[in-house]
Design a protein around this motif. Structure first.
Motif, PDB file in Angstrom:
ATOM      1  N   PHE A  61       0.823  -1.199   0.000  1.00  0.00           N
ATOM      2  CA  PHE A  61       0.000   0.000   0.000  1.00  0.00           C
ATOM      3  C   PHE A  61       0.865   1.261   0.000  1.00  0.00           C
ATOM      4  CE2 PHE A  61      -3.048   2.755   2.638  1.00  0.00           C
ATOM      5  CZ  PHE A  61      -3.597   3.316   1.499  1.00  0.00           C
ATOM      6  N   SER A  62       1.892   1.284   0.855  1.00  0.00           N
ATOM      7  CA  SER A  62       2.773   2.450   0.924  1.00  0.00           C
ATOM      8  C   SER A  62       3.517   2.645  -0.383  1.00  0.00           C
ATOM      9  CB  SER A  62       3.774   2.292   2.075  1.00  0.00           C
ATOM     10  OG  SER A  62       3.123   2.191   3.311  1.00  0.00           O
ATOM     11  N   ALA A  65       0.963   3.745  -3.247  1.00  0.00           N
ATOM     12  CA  ALA A  65       0.283   5.019  -3.029  1.00  0.00           C
ATOM     13  C   ALA A  65       1.166   6.187  -3.448  1.00  0.00           C
ATOM     14  CB  ALA A  65      -0.150   5.148  -1.566  1.00  0.00           C
ATOM     15  N   PRO A  69      -1.951   9.173  -5.904  1.00  0.00           N
ATOM     16  CA  PRO A  69      -3.377   9.418  -5.689  1.00  0.00           C
ATOM     17  C   PRO A  69      -3.683  10.805  -5.135  1.00  0.00           C
ATOM     18  CG  PRO A  69      -2.509   8.024  -3.961  1.00  0.00           C
ATOM     19  CD  PRO A  69      -1.413   8.165  -4.983  1.00  0.00           C
ATOM     20  N   SER A 253       2.669   2.737   6.571  1.00  0.00           N
ATOM     21  CA  SER A 253       1.244   2.514   6.310  1.00  0.00           C
ATOM     22  C   SER A 253       0.387   3.050   7.449  1.00  0.00           C
ATOM     23  CB  SER A 253       0.970   1.018   6.102  1.00  0.00           C
ATOM     24  OG  SER A 253       1.194   0.278   7.287  1.00  0.00           O
ATOM     25  N   LEU A 256      -0.511   6.597   6.847  1.00  0.00           N
ATOM     26  CA  LEU A 256      -1.606   6.757   5.896  1.00  0.00           C
ATOM     27  C   LEU A 256      -2.938   6.357   6.516  1.00  0.00           C
ATOM     28  CD1 LEU A 256      -2.479   7.641   3.179  1.00  0.00           C
ATOM     29  CD2 LEU A 256      -1.757   5.469   2.221  1.00  0.00           C
ATOM     30  N   CYS A 303      -2.447   6.931 -10.428  1.00  0.00           N
ATOM     31  CA  CYS A 303      -2.520   5.911  -9.381  1.00  0.00           C
ATOM     32  C   CYS A 303      -3.849   5.886  -8.642  1.00  0.00           C
ATOM     33  CB  CYS A 303      -1.392   6.119  -8.376  1.00  0.00           C
ATOM     34  SG  CYS A 303       0.249   6.193  -9.122  1.00  0.00           S
ATOM     35  N   HIS A 310       1.976  -0.174 -10.344  1.00  0.00           N
ATOM     36  CA  HIS A 310       1.518  -1.158  -9.365  1.00  0.00           C
ATOM     37  C   HIS A 310       1.871  -2.581  -9.793  1.00  0.00           C
ATOM     38  CE1 HIS A 310      -1.873   1.704  -7.729  1.00  0.00           C
ATOM     39  NE2 HIS A 310      -0.680   2.287  -7.790  1.00  0.00           N
ATOM     40  N   GLU A 339      -6.474   2.866  -1.831  1.00  0.00           N
ATOM     41  CA  GLU A 339      -5.888   3.997  -2.550  1.00  0.00           C
ATOM     42  C   GLU A 339      -6.975   4.840  -3.209  1.00  0.00           C
ATOM     43  OE1 GLU A 339      -2.190   5.016  -5.546  1.00  0.00           O
ATOM     44  OE2 GLU A 339      -2.709   2.943  -5.139  1.00  0.00           O
ATOM     45  N   VAL A 342      -8.128   7.274  -0.722  1.00  0.00           N
ATOM     46  CA  VAL A 342      -7.193   8.405  -0.631  1.00  0.00           C
ATOM     47  C   VAL A 342      -7.479   9.411  -1.741  1.00  0.00           C
ATOM     48  CG1 VAL A 342      -4.773   9.110  -0.710  1.00  0.00           C
ATOM     49  CG2 VAL A 342      -5.399   6.970   0.409  1.00  0.00           C
ATOM     50  N   PHE A 394       5.149   8.732   1.680  1.00  0.00           N
ATOM     51  CA  PHE A 394       4.633   7.832   0.651  1.00  0.00           C
ATOM     52  C   PHE A 394       5.443   7.976  -0.637  1.00  0.00           C
ATOM     53  CE2 PHE A 394       0.505   9.140   2.856  1.00  0.00           C
ATOM     54  CZ  PHE A 394       0.773   8.295   3.900  1.00  0.00           C
TER      55      PHE A 394
END
Length: 545
Positions: A61-62, A65, A69, A253, A256, A303, A310, A339, A342, A394
């Motif tokens: 995820f980190s 992202a 986004p 993470s 976030l 993203c 990704h 994401e 976000v 991030f």
């Protein structure tokens, strides 16, 4: 328009999609929780290293992202908030989520190797070479754009000595990197309990933020930060994953998660109304040229809806660390939907503050979210520093992940693992540090243009890379008798969007006398067309057999 309603609709749709469409894909693809993953069968504790699903979700995820986004939707909102919102929701569910989940699954079934290897086995060696070359060029653009954003975020301006926000975020970020190394040593080498270590690590992370806020000692120029960031990613990309990549991304993470929880809570408390128009026009002038909703919206959001980067993260680092194949749904499909949240928060933040705030994407995003967080008592200045630190953290995670993956790509392009008897110079080019330095050096050259000029071509190459990854997945699914439409439909749409955008960008760059960026756009376009034709030829040949 009330922002809370938009947020509720988006979150509900994402939860329903995860429970239904995500499960449908897992069933149709044949996800098997009992199957051994490459993290176990090829374990070396350098690149292949199994970890708990929550840790890998944090890393993945980190890494995916980054600044995407946030920066993408902010730049795309010139068309109004509604088109951006619709693309984020639809794209995350039916494009990005499928792309990310499928890329990780395909890599797991190909010994944790990159999407390039999936291309080789299902399209051919020429296809792999073209895909890896395209991916490496796209990653150079990622490194250039995100490094410039990070350096600009941390920079201190002597002409505005009272503004220490960047210095605060920079100081805290350096402390955070040191904390991540200590966390990795204690968890992976001292066998410290993960739950206890997480509590201590997260508490120490917020101490780092407090120290950075209270003692912003790193008052450095943007040029100085560019040098520091580039040196950092060279070192980070060749270190074992357990000492920095896994622990830093895992701890990051929580930043976030805290940002998301705070922003969502603040939106529900303040009930902000969106001040920006829902829709402006299909054609908008940015001061130098006309930007058209198709295809510019779809490559700019990047993203927040779908990103080829990704697929490189999922198949480059994430798949090598997954403990069970069933974890791929949470990590691949789930992380993309988070994401998407976000991106929705970003839309709300910017649409709310559109008439009040100017500045970089980080500043505009922080202004909106800090305003929301003030609804439950968090001081604006503290909230702004926390959000900018999170934003830069991030971007840093994406930076060294992108550099590491680009190094893998460069080594494969130089023939690593193909032949035992190779010239000495070719073996030299396959060394990790060489691939890293070449990648970072090329990115440094592109950084002379600044992220504003890099971002459009980064977005186009990034989304085209997603189309190529979907092409590889569709070819593999066709050969193995799996369902093809979930990847084939978004693949066709992404090719239509990105190839059109590259032609437009090349024309604009050449017209403005920017021959380097125009040449990059042209090369990316040609590589994509050749790879598409190579795939079609390969599939036709197999159908005749």
């Amino acid at each position: 328009m009330n922002a809370a309603l938009l947020l509720i609709i988006g979150i509900v749709l994402f939860l329903v999609a995860y429970a239904t469409y995500g499960r449908f894909l897992a069933k149709k693809w044949g996800i098997d929780a009992r199957r051994s993953t490459p993290a176990h069968t090829l374990r070396d504790d350098v690149d292949y290293c199994p970890a708990d699903a929550k840790v890998i979700l944090g890393h993945h995820f980190s890494s995916i992202a980054g600044a995407g986004p946030i920066t993408g939707p902010i730049q795309a909102i010139i068309f109004g908030w509604l088109p951006v919102y619709l693309w984020v929701v639809i794209g995350s569910i039916f494009f990005g989520g499928v792309h990310d989940f499928g890329s990780i699954f395909a890599s797991l079934r190909h010994d944790g190797k990159s999407i390039g290897e999936v291309v080789r086995q299902n399209i051919g060696q020429t296809g792999k070479l073209l895909f890896n070359l395209f991916s490496w060029l796209a990653l150079v653009l990622v490194v250039a754009a995100f490094a410039d954003i990070c350096a600009g975020t941390f920079a201190y301006d002597p002409a505005n000595p009272d503004n220490l926000t960047g210095a605060m975020a920079g100081t805290a970020s350096v402390l955070f990197i040191a904390l991540a190394v200590l966390f990795g040593i204690f968890v992976y080498r001292k066998n410290a309990n993960i739950a206890v270590s997480t509590v201590i690590g997260v508490a120490a992370l917020f101490v780092c933020i407090w120290v950075g806020y209270t003692f912003p000692v790193l008052t450095l120029s943007k040029t100085a930060w560019i040098v520091i960031v580039l040196v950092y990613i060279v070192i980070a990309s060749v270190m074992p994953v357990w000492i920095l990549l896994q622990p830093r991304d895992y701890l990051c993470s929580f930043l976030l998660y805290a940002l998301l929880i705070g922003a969502v809570a603040g939106i529900f408390i303040k009930h902000p109304n969106l001040e920006l128009d829902a829709f402006t026009s299909f054609a908008v002038s940015d001061g130098t040229s006309i930007q058209y909703l198709f295809p510019i919206l779809f490559i700019t959001v990047a993203c927040g809806a779908i990103s080829g980067f990704h697929s490189l993260v999922g198949s480059g680092t994430t798949s090598k660390q997954i403990n069970k194949e069933s974890d791929a749904k949470l990590i691949g499909y789930g992380a993309m939907l988070i994401e998407g949240v976000v991106a929705i928060v970003t839309i709300i933040a910017v649409a709310y503050t559109a008439v009040q705030v100017d500045g970089t994407p980080a500043v505009r995003f922080a202004a909106g979210v800090a305003t929301f967080m003030s609804g439950f008592g968090l001081p604006m200045k503290v909230g702004t520093v926390f959000i900018i630190l999170s934003f830069s953290a991030f971007a840093l995670t994406s930076l060294d992940t992108a550099t590491r993956i680009a190094r893998y790509m460069f080594q494969e392009l130089m023939g690593k693992g193909e032949k035992e008897d190779q010239p000495q110079f070719q073996r030299f080019l396959q060394k990790p540090i060489v691939g890293t330095v070449v990648t970072v050096g090329c990115a440094a050259l592109l950084m002379l243009y600044g992220y504003e000029k890099i971002w459009p071509i980064f977005g186009a190459s990034n989304q085209l890379l997603a189309g190529l990854a979907l092409l590889a997945l569709t070819a593999w699914f066709a050969r193995t008798g799996r369902i093809k439409l979930p990847t084939a439909i978004p693949m066709v749409i992404m090719f239509a969007v990105t190839l059109t955008a590259l032609v437009m960008l090349a024309r604009n760059f050449f017209g403005a006398g920017n021959f380097l960026m125009g040449g990059v756009a042209s090369v990316l376009f040609i590589l994509a067309i050749v790879l598409i034709l190579t795939t079609i030829k390969s599939l036709k040949k197999e159908a005749r057999l």
